[in-house]
Write an enzyme that holds these catalytic residues in place. Structure first.
Site, PDB file in Angstrom:
ATOM      1  N   GLN A 139       3.375   9.920   0.867  1.00  0.00           N
ATOM      2  CA  GLN A 139       4.643   9.271   0.975  1.00  0.00           C
ATOM      3  C   GLN A 139       5.657   9.366  -0.328  1.00  0.00           C
ATOM      4  O   GLN A 139       6.811   9.138  -0.343  1.00  0.00           O
ATOM      5  CB  GLN A 139       4.381   7.717   0.913  1.00  0.00           C
ATOM      6  CG  GLN A 139       3.618   7.203   2.365  1.00  0.00           C
ATOM      7  CD  GLN A 139       3.431   5.990   2.394  1.00  0.00           C
ATOM      8  OE1 GLN A 139       2.588   5.529   1.926  1.00  0.00           O
ATOM      9  NE2 GLN A 139       4.396   5.043   3.319  1.00  0.00           N
ATOM     10  N   HIS A 167      -2.407   7.739   6.849  1.00  0.00           N
ATOM     11  CA  HIS A 167      -1.469   8.679   6.024  1.00  0.00           C
ATOM     12  C   HIS A 167      -1.720   9.761   5.688  1.00  0.00           C
ATOM     13  O   HIS A 167      -1.297  10.949   5.759  1.00  0.00           O
ATOM     14  CB  HIS A 167      -0.763   7.838   4.980  1.00  0.00           C
ATOM     15  CG  HIS A 167       0.300   6.935   5.390  1.00  0.00           C
ATOM     16  ND1 HIS A 167       1.591   7.483   5.943  1.00  0.00           N
ATOM     17  CD2 HIS A 167       0.559   5.657   5.330  1.00  0.00           C
ATOM     18  CE1 HIS A 167       2.253   6.594   5.939  1.00  0.00           C
ATOM     19  NE2 HIS A 167       2.034   5.305   5.517  1.00  0.00           N
ATOM     20  N   HIS A 206      -4.550   1.800   7.629  1.00  0.00           N
ATOM     21  CA  HIS A 206      -3.106   2.401   7.568  1.00  0.00           C
ATOM     22  C   HIS A 206      -2.811   3.477   6.539  1.00  0.00           C
ATOM     23  O   HIS A 206      -2.509   4.468   6.758  1.00  0.00           O
ATOM     24  CB  HIS A 206      -2.149   1.204   7.388  1.00  0.00           C
ATOM     25  CG  HIS A 206      -0.527   1.600   7.181  1.00  0.00           C
ATOM     26  ND1 HIS A 206       0.333   1.204   8.201  1.00  0.00           N
ATOM     27  CD2 HIS A 206       0.133   2.282   6.340  1.00  0.00           C
ATOM     28  CE1 HIS A 206       1.552   1.795   7.969  1.00  0.00           C
ATOM     29  NE2 HIS A 206       1.433   2.541   6.711  1.00  0.00           N
ATOM     30  N   GLU A 207      -3.368   3.012   5.364  1.00  0.00           N
ATOM     31  CA  GLU A 207      -3.395   4.214   4.264  1.00  0.00           C
ATOM     32  C   GLU A 207      -4.178   5.417   4.438  1.00  0.00           C
ATOM     33  O   GLU A 207      -3.765   6.583   4.250  1.00  0.00           O
ATOM     34  CB  GLU A 207      -3.747   3.581   2.789  1.00  0.00           C
ATOM     35  CG  GLU A 207      -2.691   2.469   2.513  1.00  0.00           C
ATOM     36  CD  GLU A 207      -1.046   2.649   2.596  1.00  0.00           C
ATOM     37  OE1 GLU A 207      -0.672   3.761   2.486  1.00  0.00           O
ATOM     38  OE2 GLU A 207      -0.295   1.763   2.957  1.00  0.00           O
ATOM     39  N   GLY A 227       0.830  -1.284   0.110  1.00  0.00           N
ATOM     40  CA  GLY A 227      -0.123   0.077   0.024  1.00  0.00           C
ATOM     41  C   GLY A 227       0.979   1.300  -0.020  1.00  0.00           C
ATOM     42  O   GLY A 227       2.143   1.413   0.330  1.00  0.00           O
ATOM     43  N   CYS A 239       5.787   0.112   7.656  1.00  0.00           N
ATOM     44  CA  CYS A 239       5.540   1.186   6.743  1.00  0.00           C
ATOM     45  C   CYS A 239       6.647   1.482   6.003  1.00  0.00           C
ATOM     46  O   CYS A 239       7.757   1.516   6.482  1.00  0.00           O
ATOM     47  CB  CYS A 239       5.277   2.485   7.670  1.00  0.00           C
ATOM     48  SG  CYS A 239       4.749   3.812   6.626  1.00  0.00           S
ATOM     49  N   LEU A 240       6.566   1.684   4.615  1.00  0.00           N
ATOM     50  CA  LEU A 240       7.619   1.932   3.757  1.00  0.00           C
ATOM     51  C   LEU A 240       8.207   3.079   4.205  1.00  0.00           C
ATOM     52  O   LEU A 240       9.264   3.511   3.748  1.00  0.00           O
ATOM     53  CB  LEU A 240       6.863   2.210   2.293  1.00  0.00           C
ATOM     54  CG  LEU A 240       6.474   0.795   1.629  1.00  0.00           C
ATOM     55  CD1 LEU A 240       6.047   1.288   0.396  1.00  0.00           C
ATOM     56  CD2 LEU A 240       7.646  -0.118   1.462  1.00  0.00           C
TER      57      LEU A 240
END
Ligand code: ZN
Length: 167
Positions: free
Chosen positions: A51, A134, A130-131, A46, A88-89
């Protein structure tokens, strides 16, 4: 399409509330294409627009069923509880056990501007929550219990100063 560098913890773009998409124009199509390419390259499951440094309400994900896009997503239903080692990236190399609702339903628009909903348990529910977080400027660290959270912030600060883990 292009692969963008992924912004990491400490970058202010990750802390802001992202702007809604008012018109699904060429710039949104390009953004989605870039986000998907960046997500698969990472690789990740995701990615939210902030990001890659774009403070707009767009997320992409792939929970194993192919690429999905959500514009202006809103969490409209959640229930249950599930603890999962979440990463998380934007906080690379870290995973923490985080408890969130095990089921989530999110509504938004697709690239054609049509209403679309995604709902699911466990991994899909986790990605959706999670997204959406963000887009509100929230990182997974804020979902940690206070003791774990303090330790996580300490670890990340040490890493930033260059005397973190030697992995
Ligand atoms: Zn993330």
């Amino acid at each position: 399409m292009a692969i963008f560098p992924i912004r990491t913890f400490g970058d202010p773009v990750l802390r802001g509330r992202a702007d809604p998409i008012l018109e699904i124009d060429e710039s949104v199509h390009r953004l989605v294409a870039d986000m998907l390419e960046t997500m698969y390259h990472a690789p990740g499951v995701g990615l939210a627009a902030p990001q890659i440094g774009v403070s707009r309400r767009v997320v992409v994900f792939d929970a194993g069923e192919g690429p999905c896009v959500l514009i202006n997503p809103e969490l409209i239903e959640s229930s249950g509880e599930w603890t999962f080692d979440e990463g998380c990236l934007s906080v690379p190399g870290h995973f923490w056990p985080i408890t969130r609702p095990g089921f989530a339903r999110v509504r938004g628009l697709d690239l054609a501007g049509q209403d679309i909903e995604y709902a699911g348990d466990e991994l899909l529910a986790r990605i959706l929550q999670h997204e959406v977080d963000h887009l509100e400027g929230q990182l997974l660290i804020e979902r940690l219990e206070s003791k774990l959270r303090k330790q996580a912030l300490r670890d990340l600060r040490e890493e930033a100063l260059g005397f973190g883990t030697s992995e």
